[in-house]
Design a protein around this motif. Structure first.
Motif, PDB file in Angstrom:
ATOM      1  N   PHE A 496      -0.524  76.544  13.444  1.00 55.80           N
ATOM      2  CA  PHE A 496       0.566  75.725  14.223  1.00 55.80           C
ATOM      3  C   PHE A 496       0.301  75.456  16.063  1.00 55.80           C
ATOM      4  CE2 PHE A 496       3.157  76.050  10.090  1.00 55.80           C
ATOM      5  CZ  PHE A 496       3.240  74.928   9.689  1.00 55.80           C
ATOM      6  N   SER A 497       0.579  74.735  15.690  1.00 55.80           N
ATOM      7  CA  SER A 497      -0.397  73.356  17.649  1.00 55.80           C
ATOM      8  C   SER A 497       1.527  73.539  17.946  1.00 55.80           C
ATOM      9  CB  SER A 497      -0.494  72.404  17.530  1.00 55.80           C
ATOM     10  OG  SER A 497       0.918  71.369  17.551  1.00 55.80           O
ATOM     11  N   THR A 498       1.462  73.823  19.420  1.00 58.03           N
ATOM     12  CA  THR A 498       2.418  74.437  20.274  1.00 58.03           C
ATOM     13  C   THR A 498       3.522  73.022  20.100  1.00 58.03           C
ATOM     14  OG1 THR A 498       0.753  75.282  21.510  1.00 58.03           O
ATOM     15  CG2 THR A 498       3.159  74.847  23.075  1.00 58.03           C
ATOM     16  N   LYS A 499       2.797  72.368  20.016  1.00 56.15           N
ATOM     17  CA  LYS A 499       3.928  70.758  19.611  1.00 56.15           C
ATOM     18  C   LYS A 499       4.507  71.205  18.421  1.00 56.15           C
ATOM     19  CE  LYS A 499       3.392  65.752  18.815  1.00 56.15           C
ATOM     20  NZ  LYS A 499       2.239  65.013  18.572  1.00 56.15           N
ATOM     21  N   GLY A 500       3.351  71.279  17.514  1.00 60.31           N
ATOM     22  CA  GLY A 500       4.569  71.703  15.767  1.00 60.31           C
ATOM     23  C   GLY A 500       4.861  72.836  15.512  1.00 60.31           C
ATOM     24  N   LYS A 501       5.738  73.981  17.171  1.00 62.40           N
ATOM     25  CA  LYS A 501       6.219  74.700  17.071  1.00 62.40           C
ATOM     26  C   LYS A 501       7.312  74.052  18.098  1.00 62.40           C
ATOM     27  CE  LYS A 501       2.889  78.223  16.686  1.00 62.40           C
ATOM     28  NZ  LYS A 501       1.908  79.676  17.826  1.00 62.40           N
ATOM     29  N   GLU A 502       7.410  73.068  18.548  1.00 60.59           N
ATOM     30  CA  GLU A 502       8.130  72.741  19.328  1.00 60.59           C
ATOM     31  C   GLU A 502       9.310  71.779  18.295  1.00 60.59           C
ATOM     32  OE1 GLU A 502       6.848  70.931  22.331  1.00 60.59           O
ATOM     33  OE2 GLU A 502       6.309  72.782  23.460  1.00 60.59           O
ATOM     34  N   SER A 503       9.067  71.149  17.032  1.00 59.66           N
ATOM     35  CA  SER A 503       9.314  70.413  16.115  1.00 59.66           C
ATOM     36  C   SER A 503      10.922  71.044  15.328  1.00 59.66           C
ATOM     37  CB  SER A 503       8.542  70.070  14.661  1.00 59.66           C
ATOM     38  OG  SER A 503       9.340  69.748  14.014  1.00 59.66           O
ATOM     39  N   HIS A 504      11.632  70.264  15.270  1.00 60.07           N
ATOM     40  CA  HIS A 504      13.021  70.803  14.290  1.00 60.07           C
ATOM     41  C   HIS A 504      12.394  71.202  13.452  1.00 60.07           C
ATOM     42  CE1 HIS A 504      12.307  66.434  13.142  1.00 60.07           C
ATOM     43  NE2 HIS A 504      13.734  66.624  12.878  1.00 60.07           N
ATOM     44  N   ARG A 505      12.118  70.910  12.272  1.00 61.89           N
ATOM     45  CA  ARG A 505      11.301  70.965  11.300  1.00 61.89           C
ATOM     46  C   ARG A 505      10.384  72.355  10.766  1.00 61.89           C
ATOM     47  NH1 ARG A 505      11.977  67.713   7.026  1.00 61.89           N
ATOM     48  NH2 ARG A 505      12.662  66.097   7.499  1.00 61.89           N
ATOM     49  N   PHE A 506      10.118  72.807  12.112  1.00 62.67           N
ATOM     50  CA  PHE A 506       8.908  74.290  12.525  1.00 62.67           C
ATOM     51  C   PHE A 506      10.105  75.876  12.508  1.00 62.67           C
ATOM     52  CE2 PHE A 506       7.547  77.840  14.389  1.00 62.67           C
ATOM     53  CZ  PHE A 506       6.057  77.776  13.834  1.00 62.67           C
ATOM     54  N   ARG A 507      10.334  76.530  11.804  1.00 63.26           N
ATOM     55  CA  ARG A 507      10.653  77.959  11.867  1.00 63.26           C
ATOM     56  C   ARG A 507      10.055  79.287  11.498  1.00 63.26           C
ATOM     57  NH1 ARG A 507      14.825  76.142   6.655  1.00 63.26           N
ATOM     58  NH2 ARG A 507      13.336  76.604   5.480  1.00 63.26           N
ATOM     59  N   LYS A 508      10.121  80.245  11.305  1.00 59.29           N
ATOM     60  CA  LYS A 508       9.251  81.533  11.098  1.00 59.29           C
ATOM     61  C   LYS A 508      10.474  82.309   9.725  1.00 59.29           C
ATOM     62  CE  LYS A 508       5.854  83.204  13.138  1.00 59.29           C
ATOM     63  NZ  LYS A 508       6.196  83.840  14.401  1.00 59.29           N
ATOM     64  N   ASN A 509       9.882  81.675   9.025  1.00 60.13           N
ATOM     65  CA  ASN A 509      10.361  82.490   7.307  1.00 60.13           C
ATOM     66  C   ASN A 509      10.919  84.235   7.876  1.00 60.13           C
ATOM     67  OD1 ASN A 509      10.731  84.157   5.156  1.00 60.13           O
ATOM     68  ND2 ASN A 509      10.906  82.560   4.265  1.00 60.13           N
ATOM     69  N   GLU A 510      12.658  84.369   8.059  1.00 57.54           N
ATOM     70  CA  GLU A 510      13.286  85.491   8.491  1.00 57.54           C
ATOM     71  C   GLU A 510      11.994  87.064   7.799  1.00 57.54           C
ATOM     72  OE1 GLU A 510      17.021  85.532   8.456  1.00 57.54           O
ATOM     73  OE2 GLU A 510      17.025  83.944   9.994  1.00 57.54           O
ATOM     74  N   LYS A 511      11.582  86.386   6.540  1.00 58.54           N
ATOM     75  CA  LYS A 511      11.845  87.481   5.365  1.00 58.54           C
ATOM     76  C   LYS A 511      10.336  87.665   5.461  1.00 58.54           C
ATOM     77  CE  LYS A 511      15.512  86.554   2.333  1.00 58.54           C
ATOM     78  NZ  LYS A 511      15.892  86.156   0.152  1.00 58.54           N
ATOM     79  N   THR A 512       9.564  86.236   5.260  1.00 58.27           N
ATOM     80  CA  THR A 512       8.093  87.077   5.314  1.00 58.27           C
ATOM     81  C   THR A 512       7.515  87.147   6.123  1.00 58.27           C
ATOM     82  OG1 THR A 512       7.667  84.733   5.206  1.00 58.27           O
ATOM     83  CG2 THR A 512       8.012  85.442   2.913  1.00 58.27           C
ATOM     84  N   GLY A 513       7.832  86.498   7.343  1.00 61.67           N
ATOM     85  CA  GLY A 513       7.221  86.108   8.738  1.00 61.67           C
ATOM     86  C   GLY A 513       6.364  85.231   8.947  1.00 61.67           C
ATOM     87  N   PHE A 514       5.837  84.178   8.102  1.00 62.89           N
ATOM     88  CA  PHE A 514       5.253  83.376   8.554  1.00 62.89           C
ATOM     89  C   PHE A 514       5.798  81.657   8.939  1.00 62.89           C
ATOM     90  CE2 PHE A 514       3.185  85.199   4.423  1.00 62.89           C
ATOM     91  CZ  PHE A 514       1.552  85.157   4.997  1.00 62.89           C
TER      92      PHE A 514
END
Length: 658
Positions: A496-514
């Protein structure tokens, strides 16, 4: 500490997850987005929710499944399930409850959301010359003076009228011969296999029989029910391969055989049962038709005994497992099959229930991982008869490649894995109602528009709750990865790019860390959770597409060419692949899009060619002998090329047509 949840895997959909201990199998199926038929409202009355508990340790899924991992049998089940079904591990999904880890197989009849298998028959030119033909003769009545037996009398007429000699007769045909002659006033119609063996005798003048061409894939099976007199495809029948419960790829099934004393017999029995299921459906579905398909006539009175010829193509592992040939040598270098040549066997010896005297013709296997299905592709597409250099990519759980023309032909296989068919993806599923099949991502807003199987309207024209999304299938997964890359959300490396990480649809899964990107919000789904594509999912697609691209590149290098005249994408997945996005992510070599075409289930078409033209059976063996097989993993720089091909579209190769 008391166990609160259990891992439950449903096959053939491949859906899996932790479910609460104590819930019914029907409830578990709903939690995991798998619908089991329950028209009686789960009142233990209809028996439509029959499922089978698979016994054993399944290493591929890291699960130990046992019948006592469900609640004990109840009186309601005793009334509905037969003794044989109980022996085989069947339970009623509305009664049996989850006590521990389970691998559950859903028979075709119990699935509410039926798998959509894209295996339609194409219109192709076939010179009609079937392996089994009908011959009618009228013989003189026997006399005391003459003394000829019934069989010799028939053979004499066949040689006189049709030039057929040295004929043999199947025992079942011989048993019916005398009665048929007398019932038909000494006129009979004979079905003769390859002008060598009489396999059926009927009194009087009778119409031709029917044939079935079956393509057995690792994941799906398709049958083409044909009229041998006209060559018309009367019906196409398809289903999931029941062996998926042993693992989605051939290596898993070979491992299952090695780890279980009765593994080979069980897997063979499953595929024979599936073939007989196809045969039953070919006969009954045709009888139920109100109108002809594709202008073909309807034959309402067909019996299974009217199917007088059968051809089968498959990859080498499926071929060996069906015939109970030890597949273990296929899993180790030098990947040697038990037999290359085509083979014809009596259907009854395999437990295939059609005309008792009928034979089944198996297309030859080229190598350990390139089988008769690849020969079928070549019979249908005829690269060996053309000047243009063609690259044919048959995309399935195992990718198979053919490159060349009339001067030289190369073939190879690449381990794509089942990711492109929805397996090993977080919310991946096979193509069934509710699966996301097409995706568009807005590069500015990052909003996702998608279409699901079973619903004609895209999300942007629908209320969120109307989508009833369950997961994402192979074509949708390819769309997502290509669209995320084009939108700049995913970088060339696949991360995931820097731009992608700023998206409102991007997140880190709390359980898996992915890291993950939301495709469908919970309110759009019927599984009560967001559907996402994870970083791990993208890696799976990268490996699959890199495997295919590397195979193509190394074969082109071996052929000494840098450009192609045609690229043909075969297989059910190929039918739905977006050519542009396939090129964007580097699934196929760089080329003008106009040379890329989809040819559908070319393996099944080639199997049908062999059914309807006996000379093509000889051609199949000739092709098998004249092909040059390349073991890609032994090629120079294979590993380096594979790593380079994981990037989008490639680490170093220029894609000038993009």
């Amino acid at each position: 500490m008391e166990q609160k949840t259990a891992m439950v895997i449903f096959q053939p959909s491949g859906r899996r997850g932790q479910v609460p201990i104590g819930i019914s199998l029907v409830e578990a199926s709903r939690l995991l987005g798998v619908d089991i038929e329950a028209p009686c409202g789960e009142h233990q009355a209809c028996g439509k929710c029959k499922v089978r508990i698979e016994e054993g340790v399944f290493e591929k899924f890291a699960i130990n499944s046992r019948s006592d991992h469900t609640s004990p049998f109840q009186p309601e089940e005793e009334k509905i399930l037969s003794y044989e079904e109980k022996k085989q591990g069947y339970r009623l999904g509305c009664v049996a409850r989850v006590l521990s880890d389970l691998l559950i197989y859903l028979p075709e009849s119990s699935r509410a959301g039926k798998q959509v298998v894209s295996k339609a028959a194409r219109k192709i030119d076939i010179k009609l010359d079937p392996g089994v033909k009908q011959y009618t003769v009228k013989v003189a009545k026997p006399t005391l003076e003459e003394g000829l037996a019934d069989f010799e009398r028939v053979c004499l007429e066949l040689e006189k009228k049709y030039g057929l000699s040295s004929l043999e007769i199947d025992i079942y045909a011989l048993r019916s011969l005398s009665q048929a002659l007398r019932a038909g006033d000494w006129e009979v119609t004979l079905s003769i296999w390859m002008d060598k063996e009489i396999i059926r005798v009927r009194p009087g003048i009778k119409p031709n029989g029917f044939g079935l061409a079956i393509d057995i894939g690792t994941t799906t099976i398709a049958g083409y029910f044909c009229d041998l007199e006209t060559g018309e495809v009367i019906n196409t029948i398809s289903m999931m391969n029941p062996q998926v419960k042993y693992g989605e790829d051939v290596v898993s099934r070979i491992s299952y055989h090695m780890g279980n004393p009765d593994g080979l017999a069980r897997m063979s029995s499953d595929i024979i049962e599936a073939i007989n299921n196809l045969i039953d459906r070919a006969v009954t579905d045709n009888a139920a038709l109100d109108e002809p398909k594709s202008g073909s006539p309807v034959f309402p009175d067909i019996l299974k005994e009217d199917i007088i010829d059968l051809t089968i193509c498959s990859n080498t592992a499926m071929h060996h497992i069906l015939l109970q040939l030890d597949p273990q040598p296929l899993g180790t270098i030098p990947f040697t099959p038990a037999i290359h040549h085509s083979i014809s066997l009596k259907c009854r010896d395999l437990g295939i229930k059609i005309l008792p005297g009928a034979k089944v013709f198996f297309l030859p296997s080229i190598a350990g991982y390139v089988g008769g299905d690849n020969i079928g592709v070549m019979l249908a597409e005829t690269p060996h008869k053309q000047e243009a250099v063609q690259l044919i990519i048959d995309i399935g759980t195992n990718g198979e490649l053919v490159l060349g023309n009339s001067e030289k032909l190369l073939c190879s296989s690449c381990a794509t894995g089942p990711a492109l068919e929805g397996a090993q993806i977080e919310f991946g599923m096979r193509a069934a109602p509710g699966a996301i099949e097409r995706v568009k991502v807005d590069p500015d807003t990052h909003e996702v528009d998608y279409k699901v199987i079973g619903r004609n309207t895209w999300k942007r024209y629908s209320a969120p709750e109307d989508m009833q999304t369950r997961g994402i299938c192979g074509s949708g997964i390819l769309d997502v990865v290509g669209e995320l890359f084009l939108a700049g959300i995913v970088a060339k490396s696949g991360a995931f790019s820097t731009k992608g990480k700023e998206s409102h649809r991007f997140r880190k899964n709390e359980k898996t860390g992915f890291a993950e990107f939301v495709l469908a919000w919970e309110k759009e789904t019927c599984i009560h959770t967001d559907i996402v594509i994870t970083q791990k999912d993208i890696r799976q697609i990268q490996m699959a597409k890199a495997s295919i691209y590397t195979g193509c590149k190394l074969m082109m290098r071996r052929m000494g060419i840098t450009a192609l005249d045609k690229i043909k994408i075969a297989g059910a997945f190929g039918t739905h692949v977006d050519r542009h996005l396939a090129r964007v992510i580097g699934l196929i070599p760089d080329c003008p899009l106009e040379i890329v075409t989809s040819v559908g289930n070319a393996a099944g078409d080639g199997c049908r060619v062999a059914l309807l033209n006996r000379e093509k059976r000889k051609e199949a063996d000739l092709l098998c002998r004249n092909l040059t097989y390349i073991e890609l993993t032994m090629e120079d720089d294979f590993q380096n090329e594979l790593v380079s091909a994981t990037q989008f579209p490639h680490m170093t190769d220029q894609f000038e047509h993009l």
